[in-house]
Design a protein around this motif. Structure first.
Motif, mmCIF file in Angstrom:
data_model
loop_
_atom_site.group_PDB
_atom_site.id
_atom_site.type_symbol
_atom_site.label_atom_id
_atom_site.label_comp_id
_atom_site.label_asym_id
_atom_site.label_seq_id
_atom_site.Cartn_x
_atom_site.Cartn_y
_atom_site.Cartn_z
ATOM 1 N N ASN A 1 72.535 29.425 17.841
ATOM 2 C CA ASN A 1 72.606 30.528 16.876
ATOM 3 C C ASN A 1 71.262 30.721 16.178
ATOM 4 O OD1 ASN A 1 75.245 29.004 17.112
ATOM 5 N ND2 ASN A 1 76.002 30.855 16.121
ATOM 6 N N ALA B 1 76.429 34.108 12.404
ATOM 7 C CA ALA B 1 77.499 33.177 12.032
ATOM 8 C C ALA B 1 76.986 32.093 11.090
ATOM 9 C CB ALA B 1 78.095 32.542 13.283
ATOM 10 N N SER C 1 74.190 36.417 23.952
ATOM 11 C CA SER C 1 74.542 35.098 23.424
ATOM 12 C C SER C 1 76.042 35.100 23.167
ATOM 13 C CB SER C 1 73.749 34.822 22.138
ATOM 14 O OG SER C 1 74.041 33.557 21.605
ATOM 15 N N SER D 1 78.693 26.396 16.469
ATOM 16 C CA SER D 1 77.709 27.178 15.726
ATOM 17 C C SER D 1 76.608 26.245 15.242
ATOM 18 C CB SER D 1 78.378 27.883 14.540
ATOM 19 O OG SER D 1 77.451 28.643 13.824
ATOM 20 N N ILE E 1 76.235 28.509 9.995
ATOM 21 C CA ILE E 1 75.874 27.339 10.788
ATOM 22 C C ILE E 1 76.687 26.130 10.346
ATOM 23 C CG2 ILE E 1 73.971 25.839 11.503
ATOM 24 C CD1 ILE E 1 73.832 28.775 12.438
ATOM 25 N N ALA F 1 77.354 32.251 20.608
ATOM 26 C CA ALA F 1 76.505 31.865 19.482
ATOM 27 C C ALA F 1 76.010 33.111 18.754
ATOM 28 C CB ALA F 1 75.328 31.019 19.973
ATOM 29 N N ASP F 2 76.788 33.543 17.780
ATOM 30 C CA ASP F 2 76.474 34.719 16.976
ATOM 31 C C ASP F 2 75.329 34.379 16.029
ATOM 32 O OD1 ASP F 2 76.426 36.808 15.139
ATOM 33 O OD2 ASP F 2 78.578 36.794 14.754
ATOM 34 N N PRO F 3 74.219 35.111 16.082
ATOM 35 C CA PRO F 3 73.101 34.786 15.180
ATOM 36 C C PRO F 3 73.411 35.036 13.712
ATOM 37 C CG PRO F 3 72.663 36.818 16.385
ATOM 38 C CD PRO F 3 73.889 36.217 16.992
ATOM 39 N N THR G 1 76.936 39.712 21.351
ATOM 40 C CA THR G 1 77.736 38.504 21.215
ATOM 41 C C THR G 1 79.212 38.886 21.167
ATOM 42 O OG1 THR G 1 77.886 36.408 19.979
ATOM 43 C CG2 THR G 1 77.723 38.430 18.682
#
Length: 211
Positions: free
Chosen positions: A25, A14, A7, A21, A16, A10-12, A46
């Motif tokens: 994510n 990060a 990804s 974002s 929101i 889109a860092d999971p 990522t």
């Protein structure tokens, strides 16, 4: 299974609500956590977007996020990331040479490009989340996508071992791009019912607000 999710923007982990974002994510984070809860070993790759980010950060039991340096360690609009995808792919290839996953699942078209460059025989599953053909059709001149996006998406769709579409309309778009039907599966985006739960309305008359 060892499952790697790619990804690129889109860092999971990060926060929101930023410019790039949001839904992806959340989707990638929830998918990684659910797969880990089912007993799989999950790594999300990522792009490093801040200088202080370490190489690896736990996401949940059995799942972690690994950062890849590709371009500046700073926030970069996703439409400006394509020049850094070869470097992203090179680092993926180095990591996969040491620890190959059983399957790689790419999210968004740039992740798919990087994953296929790095795969070297590994099966790659693709989820586009959005297609350039649809964006171009509805946004027209306001579309900020790089000029080659649609051509790259077409190549990814035809080369990936499988494509996960989120609705029937996306299947129609993929078919028009020449992606074989037998390699496309529909998996609708889910809803976290633990978070989005209807609450019973309180009985009785509302109190006057006093204003």
């Amino acid at each position: 299974m060892r499952i790697d999710l790619i990804s690129e923007h889109a860092d999971p982990l990060a926060a929101i609500g930023g410019a790039d974002s949001g839904g992806q994510n959340v989707h990638v984070a929830a998918l990684a956590i659910e797969l880990a809860q089912r007993g799989h070993e999950v790594v999300v790759h990522t792009r490093r977007s801040a200088p202080g980010q370490p190489r690896s950060v736990p996401l949940a039991d059995g799942a972690r996020v690994e950062y890849i340096t590709a371009g500046p360690a700073a926030q970069v609009p996703k439409d400006e990331l394509p020049p850094y995808m070869p470097a992203f792919a090179d680092e993926l290839a180095r990591r996969w040479a040491v620890r190959p996953p059983d399957v790689a699942h790419a999210h968004f078209w740039m992740s798919g490009r990087a994953a296929l460059l790095a795969a070297r025989g590994l099966p790659v599953v693709q989820t586009f989340h959005a297609l350039g053909t649809v964006k171009r059709r509805w946004q027209g001149r306001a579309d900020t996508s790089p000029p080659g996006r649609i051509a790259v998406e077409t190549q990814i769709g035809r080369r990936a071992a499988a494509v996960v579409a989120t609705c029937a309309d996306e299947v129609t778009e993929l078919r028009a791009m020449g992606v074989p039907d037998h390699r496309v599966s529909i998996v609708p985006c889910g809803v976290d019912l633990g978070h989005f739960t209807p609450k019973a309305r309180r009985r009785g008359r509302a109190r006057p607000c006093g204003c």
